[in-house]
Design an enzyme around this catalytic site. Sequence first.
Site, PDB file in Angstrom:
ATOM      1  N   GLY A  33       0.768  -1.177  -0.499  1.00 10.06           N
ATOM      2  CA  GLY A  33       0.214   0.653  -0.066  1.00 10.06           C
ATOM      3  C   GLY A  33       0.937   1.309  -0.181  1.00 10.06           C
TER       4      GLY A  33
ATOM      5  NE  ARG B 145      -3.273  -8.895  -2.730  1.00  6.80           N
ATOM      6  CZ  ARG B 145      -3.377  -7.855  -3.906  1.00  6.80           C
ATOM      7  NH1 ARG B 145      -4.477  -7.756  -4.410  1.00  6.80           N
ATOM      8  NH2 ARG B 145      -2.901  -6.813  -3.274  1.00  6.80           N
TER       9      ARG B 145
HETATM   10  P1  ADP Z   1       3.721  -1.579  -2.066  1.00  4.03           P
HETATM   11  O1  ADP Z   1       3.812  -2.721  -2.360  1.00  4.03           O
HETATM   12  O2  ADP Z   1       4.053  -0.930  -1.274  1.00  4.03           O
HETATM   13  O3  ADP Z   1       2.405  -0.727  -3.396  1.00  4.03           O
HETATM   14  P2  ADP Z   1       5.367  -1.381  -4.770  1.00  4.03           P
HETATM   15  O4  ADP Z   1       6.839  -2.002  -5.213  1.00  4.03           O
HETATM   16  O5  ADP Z   1       4.364  -2.208  -5.246  1.00  4.03           O
HETATM   17  O6  ADP Z   1       4.832  -0.741  -3.039  1.00  4.03           O
HETATM   18  O7  ADP Z   1       5.178   0.296  -5.314  1.00  4.03           O
HETATM   19  C1  ADP Z   1       4.360   0.752  -5.252  1.00  4.03           C
HETATM   20  C2  ADP Z   1       3.969   1.660  -6.441  1.00  4.03           C
HETATM   21  O8  ADP Z   1       5.320   2.666  -6.006  1.00  4.03           O
HETATM   22  C3  ADP Z   1       4.355   1.495  -8.073  1.00  4.03           C
HETATM   23  O9  ADP Z   1       3.314   0.911  -8.421  1.00  4.03           O
HETATM   24  C4  ADP Z   1       4.973   2.592  -8.293  1.00  4.03           C
HETATM   25  O10 ADP Z   1       4.363   3.346  -8.323  1.00  4.03           O
HETATM   26  C5  ADP Z   1       5.647   3.053  -7.490  1.00  4.03           C
HETATM   27  N1  ADP Z   1       6.934   2.287  -6.914  1.00  4.03           N
HETATM   28  C6  ADP Z   1       7.802   1.433  -6.756  1.00  4.03           C
HETATM   29  N2  ADP Z   1       8.845   1.008  -7.046  1.00  4.03           N
HETATM   30  C7  ADP Z   1       9.910   2.241  -8.237  1.00  4.03           C
HETATM   31  C8  ADP Z   1      10.938   2.675  -8.592  1.00  4.03           C
HETATM   32  N3  ADP Z   1      11.862   2.022  -8.466  1.00  4.03           N
HETATM   33  N4  ADP Z   1      10.845   3.780  -9.321  1.00  4.03           N
HETATM   34  C9  ADP Z   1       9.030   4.269  -9.581  1.00  4.03           C
HETATM   35  N5  ADP Z   1       8.313   4.133  -8.686  1.00  4.03           N
HETATM   36  C10 ADP Z   1       8.241   3.087  -8.200  1.00  4.03           C
END
Ligand code: ADP
Length: 515
Positions: free
Chosen positions: A166, A294
């Site tokens: 999140g 999931r």
């Molecule tokens: P969470 O599990 O907290 O949702 P994520 O790793 O899935 O975290 O990342 C959530 C969002 O953050 C991604 O959809 C993207 O928008 C942004 N994000 C994550 N990692 C990167 C990155 N290395 N560079 C740019 N944006 C990122």
Amino acid sequence: MTSIRRVLVANRGEIALRVIRACHEEGLDAVAVYSEPDRLASHVRQADAAVLLGPAPAAESYLDIGKLIAAARESGCQAVHPGYGFLSERAPFAEACANAGLIFVGPPAAAIRAMGDKTEARRRMQAAGVPVVAGTAAPLRDPVDARREAKRIGYPVLLKAAAGGGGKGMRLVRGETDVEEAFQAARREALKAFGDGSIYIEKYLERPRHIEIQVLADRHGRVVALGERECSIQRRHQKLIEEAPSVAVSPALRRRLSEAATAAAGAVGYISAGTIEFLLTPTGEFFFLEMNARIQVEHPVTELVYGVDLVREQLRIAAGQPMRVHVGGTPLHPRGHAIECRITAEDPFNDFLPATGVLQYLRVPSGPGIRWDAGVEAGDEVTLFYDPLLAKLIAWGETRDIAIQRMRRALGELIMVGLPTSQPFHVRVMDDPEFLRGELDITYLERAGARVLSAPPQPGLERALAVAAALEADEQRERTSGGDGRDGRDGQVGRGGPSPWVIEARRDGLRGELE
Ligand code: ADP
């Protein structure tokens, strides 16, 4: 399905209903669970039986593993479907089900664990040949460690929580002077949200798209990829609009993404439906972000373009049967285009502030190419106890343009009275030139948010919607009160009579036009 006859649906809202429907189509009984305020919720009414878990707070109801296991046993279930959110990605829940002799409709606990720790997931993915964003392989010790690693990787960097989800515990750092403060803040936030303050670093990619691949894996050794979803329209890392396929993904890129996704699922012994999230850069490079172990909120867009029912497949796979898709290795291709708008109880004109209230009136869109997956009905009260997602409006069309036209038409049919929702935001995005051109990346909303939300309301559609909503609610009041201006339920004079909108509409002579 011989081994499963009755399924406990360990969730609420639209996904609980979605699972109940899949059970019924498979000829299975569905048992709902509910908290006290959800006593009359539609998932409870549409299930074959329902078990009260406890009071409103999720910790005492939908998140209480002991109560859920007891509910499954007492109601004679052989399987438990966790939906998304709540306990769906908690390995201890999958284990508790197994220990109680219940089939968990999802991946093995070990796969959930491997993907739940992001640094562990990154290591596993690298080993499986899946590209990951440059970053650290293990959690950082302290700000000094963070500064050294950030320098090695090169700014800008993103500090991320190993236990993340999140978007919590995530901080963008553009230069050395900001590392210390960002590290401490990320650690505090992660500790508070996940009880684990481990932080790692990733290279921050500029303006990537969020592209994810749906996978299905069964116990007969088959892992298939069901194309991509474009989920770049996000606000604070929460997706708002999703579509399939993505305008940025060519058949050749889809093949490469699919290979990476099936390798990722295979590397952790994945079973059931899951999603591999990637970031796709403007130059066409892609990197593993995380796996969601999931079913996801946005699964319907894939269902519509691939002609599969992912939840029914989950049930079959859980029962040990081979999946129905991709039999004989026939290549899978998307057909047409699908878009999903998340209708949430949030006020888009007030920084998406969560809203509460009674949904007094609801008119549901329908007609060609429209799917409405909702967890609410007219008369339901929306509280702050649970996720603000009320419903998902999904449109399919032969092309992206047709899907957008249908979505616009359906958003025009949808009437929700009683509390603010994200509907007007979606109405405006469907007319936004950048969206129409498919120029999306994860910063779309930062750029377009102000533009679409500060634009004056569209004179035609939005005014008509507001007037129609007020008229409908007024009619509804008249119907339930026998037309004497009294509220049928408590004998009191109806709340203030016709709304100002109705009075204005009548004065404008709009009534006849809209009826
Ligand atoms: P969470 O599990 O907290 O949702 P994520 O790793 O899935 O975290 O990342 C959530 C969002 O953050 C991604 O959809 C993207 O928008 C942004 N994000 C994550 N990692 C990167 C990155 N290395 N560079 C740019 N944006 C990122």
